[in-house]
Scaffold this motif. Structure first.
Motif, PDB file in Angstrom:
ATOM      1  N   THR A 196       0.814  -1.219   0.000  1.00 53.24           N
ATOM      2  CA  THR A 196       0.000   0.000   0.000  1.00 53.24           C
ATOM      3  C   THR A 196       0.842   1.261   0.000  1.00 53.24           C
ATOM      4  N   GLU A 197       1.682   1.423   1.019  1.00 54.20           N
ATOM      5  CA  GLU A 197       2.497   2.627   1.130  1.00 54.20           C
ATOM      6  C   GLU A 197       3.599   2.691   0.068  1.00 54.20           C
ATOM      7  N   PRO A 198       4.354   1.582  -0.166  1.00 51.85           N
ATOM      8  CA  PRO A 198       5.372   1.644  -1.223  1.00 51.85           C
ATOM      9  C   PRO A 198       4.799   2.021  -2.584  1.00 51.85           C
ATOM     10  N   SER A 252      17.594  11.486   2.816  1.00 51.73           N
ATOM     11  CA  SER A 252      16.433  11.479   3.701  1.00 51.73           C
ATOM     12  C   SER A 252      15.968  10.044   3.897  1.00 51.73           C
ATOM     13  N   VAL A 253      15.897   9.613   5.156  1.00 49.98           N
ATOM     14  CA  VAL A 253      15.530   8.226   5.477  1.00 49.98           C
ATOM     15  C   VAL A 253      14.283   8.235   6.354  1.00 49.98           C
ATOM     16  N   TRP A 254      13.281   7.468   5.934  1.00 47.86           N
ATOM     17  CA  TRP A 254      11.995   7.447   6.621  1.00 47.86           C
ATOM     18  C   TRP A 254      11.565   6.023   6.980  1.00 47.86           C
ATOM     19  N   ALA A 255      10.924   5.907   8.146  1.00 42.83           N
ATOM     20  CA  ALA A 255      10.191   4.704   8.531  1.00 42.83           C
ATOM     21  C   ALA A 255       8.715   5.085   8.573  1.00 42.83           C
ATOM     22  N   ASP A 264      13.973   4.862  -3.049  1.00 40.00           N
ATOM     23  CA  ASP A 264      14.024   3.430  -2.739  1.00 40.00           C
ATOM     24  C   ASP A 264      12.977   3.136  -1.678  1.00 40.00           C
ATOM     25  N   THR A 265      12.025   2.284  -1.999  1.00 43.26           N
ATOM     26  CA  THR A 265      10.986   1.932  -1.029  1.00 43.26           C
ATOM     27  C   THR A 265      11.080   0.444  -0.703  1.00 43.26           C
ATOM     28  N   LEU A 266      10.896   0.135   0.568  1.00 45.01           N
ATOM     29  CA  LEU A 266      10.916  -1.249   1.025  1.00 45.01           C
ATOM     30  C   LEU A 266       9.648  -1.528   1.818  1.00 45.01           C
TER      31      LEU A 266
END
Length: 240
Positions: free
Chosen positions: A42-44, A90-93, A62-64
């Motif tokens: 959903t989010e990726p 920029s790194v996001w959780a 880059d999405t995981l």
């Protein structure tokens, strides 16, 4: 005979310097994002739909989709960043509150912040961000209620804009590849950002588990839109 106009050498040099600076200003700069999501699709799928050419910046996103939750997701984000040969800007959780233990949810946010990881959390669900494209909501809802509210809002738009008496109804599907485009067509992202910011002002404590409804997805969206001055300043410093 035509007159031959000679240009002073100093003028030529000055012109070349100005032209060089102009090209440097318009030079495209590559920006690297790492977005690690609780949801596997959903989010990726949503974040991968953003434009990768924004102003004078070229984005690599880059999405995981990890399929894990809260603290474990943050730990995986830290490992993914630290083990990557790419240095990210920029790194996001990204994760939801859902029904997770409040200490787990709050602890995950604190763990991320202490490791320079940004958190795009939503309380209670990521779908709150979708709904804000259509309406302001300041009372809590279940995930099922969000799904119904999103369907109602989009179908109302479809009926209003359709020439058909019985247009095909929209049915929300979590793993859809089209949500970004659907929201762009029928919703209002700029208004969603304003309403998300308004929701944040309703909560002042650091017990994020009780901030319901609330979301921080708009902060990430502003970065992806090239509208975050903080990130842009960071990139400019990096490239000086």
């Amino acid at each position: 005979m035509a007159n031959i106009i000679k240009i002073d050498n100093a003028v030529l040099k000055r012109h070349k310097r100005v032209e060089k600076k102009r090209k440097e200003k318009t030079k495209e700069i590559r920006v690297y994002f790492l977005i690690v999501c609780e949801g596997e699709k959903t989010e990726p799928n949503y974040f991968k739909s953003f434009k990768t050419n924004v102003k004078s910046f070229i984005y690599t996103i880059d999405t995981l989709g990890e399929g894990s939750n809260t603290r474990d997701l943050v730990r995986r984000t830290i490992r993914a960043r630290n083990n990557s040969s790419q240095e990210y800007d920029s790194v996001w959780a990204v994760f939801d509150r859902d029904s997770f233990n409040p200490n787990n949810f709050n602890g995950a946010i604190q763990l991320a912040e202490s490791n320079n990881i940004k958190v795009g959390w939503s309380n209670e669900a990521f779908e709150l961000w979708y709904l804000l494209h259509f309406q302001y909501r300041n009372t809590s809802m279940s995930r099922t209620e969000y799904k119904k509210a999103i369907e109602n809002a989009i179908n109302a738009k479809i009926v209003a804009e359709s020439k058909s008496k019985n247009p095909k109804k929209f049915e929300y599907k979590k793993n859809s590849l089209e949500m970004y485009n659907i929201l762009a067509k029928y919703g209002n992202q700029s208004q969603a950002i304003k309403w998300a910011e308004q929701l944040m002002t309703n909560h002042t404590c650091e017990n994020y588990a009780i901030h319901n409804p609330c979301t921080r997805i708009h902060i990430l969206v502003k970065e992806l839109n090239g509208e975050s001055e903080e990130l842009l300043d960071q990139i400019r410093v990096r490239n000086t």
